[in-house]
Design an enzyme around this catalytic site. Structure first.
Site, mmCIF file in Angstrom:
data_model
loop_
_atom_site.group_PDB
_atom_site.id
_atom_site.type_symbol
_atom_site.label_atom_id
_atom_site.label_comp_id
_atom_site.label_asym_id
_atom_site.label_seq_id
_atom_site.Cartn_x
_atom_site.Cartn_y
_atom_site.Cartn_z
ATOM 1 N N CYS A 1 47.747 104.411 48.846
ATOM 2 C CA CYS A 1 46.758 103.797 49.737
ATOM 3 C C CYS A 1 47.142 102.341 49.927
ATOM 4 C CB CYS A 1 45.356 103.896 49.146
ATOM 5 S SG CYS A 1 44.063 103.613 50.384
ATOM 6 N N CYS B 1 44.584 99.822 50.400
ATOM 7 C CA CYS B 1 43.444 98.904 50.215
ATOM 8 C C CYS B 1 43.617 97.936 49.041
ATOM 9 C CB CYS B 1 42.131 99.663 50.115
ATOM 10 S SG CYS B 1 42.030 100.817 48.739
ATOM 11 N N CYS C 1 42.182 100.334 54.154
ATOM 12 C CA CYS C 1 43.207 101.310 53.775
ATOM 13 C C CYS C 1 44.281 101.479 54.838
ATOM 14 C CB CYS C 1 42.550 102.647 53.462
ATOM 15 S SG CYS C 1 41.243 102.513 52.219
ATOM 16 N N LYS D 1 37.235 113.134 51.390
ATOM 17 C CA LYS D 1 36.856 111.905 50.692
ATOM 18 C C LYS D 1 35.741 111.231 51.482
ATOM 19 C CE LYS D 1 38.520 107.465 49.049
ATOM 20 N NZ LYS D 1 39.679 106.600 48.811
ATOM 21 N N ARG E 1 36.027 99.418 42.860
ATOM 22 C CA ARG E 1 36.493 98.290 43.692
ATOM 23 C C ARG E 1 36.569 97.010 42.880
ATOM 24 N NH1 ARG E 1 33.598 100.209 49.347
ATOM 25 N NH2 ARG E 1 34.790 102.149 49.470
ATOM 26 N N ARG F 1 34.184 101.419 55.144
ATOM 27 C CA ARG F 1 35.235 102.414 55.382
ATOM 28 C C ARG F 1 34.734 103.616 56.194
ATOM 29 N NH1 ARG F 1 38.575 99.823 52.043
ATOM 30 N NH2 ARG F 1 38.352 99.841 49.769
ATOM 31 N N GLU G 1 38.752 119.101 57.388
ATOM 32 C CA GLU G 1 39.689 118.143 56.770
ATOM 33 C C GLU G 1 40.653 118.869 55.823
ATOM 34 O OE1 GLU G 1 40.535 115.117 57.047
ATOM 35 O OE2 GLU G 1 38.902 113.941 57.885
ATOM 36 N N LYS H 1 36.019 114.364 46.802
ATOM 37 C CA LYS H 1 35.696 113.110 46.133
ATOM 38 C C LYS H 1 34.541 112.424 46.823
ATOM 39 C CE LYS H 1 37.571 108.586 45.377
ATOM 40 N NZ LYS H 1 38.562 107.655 45.752
ATOM 41 N N SER I 1 34.179 106.392 39.762
ATOM 42 C CA SER I 1 33.747 105.278 38.913
ATOM 43 C C SER I 1 32.228 105.169 38.758
ATOM 44 C CB SER I 1 34.318 103.975 39.459
ATOM 45 O OG SER I 1 33.936 103.786 40.813
ATOM 46 N N TYR J 1 37.375 109.265 34.274
ATOM 47 C CA TYR J 1 37.489 108.177 33.302
ATOM 48 C C TYR J 1 37.018 108.635 31.922
ATOM 49 C CZ TYR J 1 37.969 105.862 37.739
ATOM 50 O OH TYR J 1 38.410 105.535 38.993
HETATM 51 C C1 PBG Z 1 41.496 103.927 47.401
HETATM 52 C C2 PBG Z 1 40.655 104.641 46.408
HETATM 53 C C3 PBG Z 1 39.297 104.440 46.066
HETATM 54 C C4 PBG Z 1 39.028 105.283 44.974
HETATM 55 C C5 PBG Z 1 40.189 105.990 44.725
HETATM 56 N N1 PBG Z 1 41.184 105.589 45.631
HETATM 57 C C6 PBG Z 1 38.295 103.494 46.555
HETATM 58 C C7 PBG Z 1 37.846 103.457 47.933
HETATM 59 O O1 PBG Z 1 38.145 104.316 48.762
HETATM 60 O O2 PBG Z 1 37.150 102.488 48.217
HETATM 61 C C8 PBG Z 1 37.725 105.372 44.248
HETATM 62 C C9 PBG Z 1 37.775 105.922 42.865
HETATM 63 C C10 PBG Z 1 36.586 105.662 42.029
HETATM 64 O O3 PBG Z 1 35.528 105.184 42.480
HETATM 65 O O4 PBG Z 1 36.673 105.957 40.831
HETATM 66 N N2 PBG Z 1 41.240 104.150 48.714
#
Ligand code: PBG
Length: 325
Positions: free
Chosen positions: A123, A125, A133, A198, A208, A220, A236, A251, A277, A316
């Site tokens: 990615c 970002c 991204c 996603k 983030r 986003r 998708e 996700k 997260s 995690y």
């Molecule tokens: C990158 C990305 C993100 C996450 C994984 N790859 C963040 C986003 O899209 O802002 C999030 C993973 C998480 O929250 O644990 N694009």
């Protein structure tokens, strides 16, 4: 279905002992179900705890290697790497730099823990000054030009030794672009794990902070999915499969268990779910306050994701969970 009803049939009979409950558990979690995320930062001997994610750290490459040894010794088969570069710019140059943070981390991990499967998040970002991204022009995220950069990034990860690449940008056509560049360079055996469905989610907040990737303007929503949608997730996923995805992903996981189930039932593809997260932080915070039993809720959560249809879970919690299996 049997015709028996109460009192002949008693559902509680098979719940009476832990032995019976184990024998008839429909879902089983194993060490092989987990992928542990890691955040790589430049420098040496760095281990910064992420304030919103207790127990999770930004690590310099030397410490990442140590952490990978630990992860491998716990029996976790794979890690997924995110990188925080030295400097950011408009086009995310750090993402496809041969000596970038991820490329260095991958080389060191593969040198020291060769058996551990290394997946890289593809990615822009974390590498762009604006935190989006893709390439930005006039406030818009430009799809097709971004594809070239993502493909370059994926190739450089693989050249450094990555075993699997995982595009998470949600640009249209990125899986095909990555498959194409890998094949042209004779990396026909490197799988792509696509973040297919996603969603644009509030649950990414703590990530983030960890990845220093908050968008500097807007959000986003023009590329990540609307959480109101489910049929769109199937479209998708279908597109990513057609472009060559080997593993598809949903996700976040917990607010999207229905999507995990629909994707599994519809496509029967190898399926990853990302227990993101914010989902981790919620449990950690409530457990710290003594409001819930953190371990119990963690296991219940992980089981629910597997039960919904995920084959593997990016989480995690991986290290804590395998210790309890
Ligand atoms: C990158 C990305 C993100 C996450 C994984 N790859 C963040 C986003 O899209 O802002 C999030 C993973 C998480 O929250 O644990 N694009």
């Amino acid at each position: 279905m049997s015709n028996n009803t109460f009192p002949v049939l008693r559902m509680r009979r098979l719940r009476q002992s832990q032995t019976l409950r184990n024998m008839f558990s429909e879902t089983i979690l194993t060490k092989n179900d987990f992928i542990f995320p890691l955040f790589a930062v430049p420098g040496k001997k760095i281990k910064n705890e992420i304030s919103s994610m207790p127990g999770i750290f930004q690590l310099s490459v030397d410490n990442i290697v140590k952490e990978c040894e630990d992860v491998y010794n716990l029996g976790i088969p794979a890690v997924i790497l995110f990188g925080i570069p030295e400097t950011k710019d408009e086009v995310g140059s750090g993402a496809y730099d041969e000596h970038g943070i991820i490329q260095n981390a991958v080389r060191e991990i593969k040198k020291n823990v060769p058996e551990l499967l290394v997946i890289t998040d593809v990615c822009l970002c974390e590498y762009t000054s604006h935190g989006h991204c893709g390439i930005v022009r006039d406030g818009k995220i430009i799809n097709d030009e971004t594809l070239e950069l993502l493909a370059k990034e994926a190739l450089s990860h693989v050249q450094a030794g990555a075993d699997i690449v995982a595009p998470s940008d949600m640009m249209d056509g990125r899986v095909g672009a990555i498959r194409n560049i890998l094949d042209k360079n004779k990396y026909t055996d490197i799988p792509i794990m696509a973040y297919s469905a996603k969603y644009s989610s509030g649950f990414y907040g703590p990530f983030r902070e960890a990845a220093e990737s908050t968008p500097q303007f807007g959000d986003r929503k023009t590329y990540q999915m609307n959480y109101a949608n489910s049929d769109e997730a199937l479209r998708e996923v279908e597109l990513d499969i057609a472009e060559g995805a080997d593993i598809v992903m949903v996700k976040p996981a917990l607010s999207y268990l229905d999507i995990i189930r629909r994707v599994k039932d519809t496509f029967n593809m190898p399926l990853a779910a990302y227990n993101v997260s914010g989902e981790y932080s919620l449990i950690k915070a409530a457990a710290e306050k003594g409001w819930i039993d953190g371990e119990k809720v963690m296991m219940e959560t992980l089981y629910s994701i597997k039960r919904a249809g995920a084959d593997v879970i990016i989480t995690y919690f991986a290290k804590e969970a395998v210790k309890l299996l």
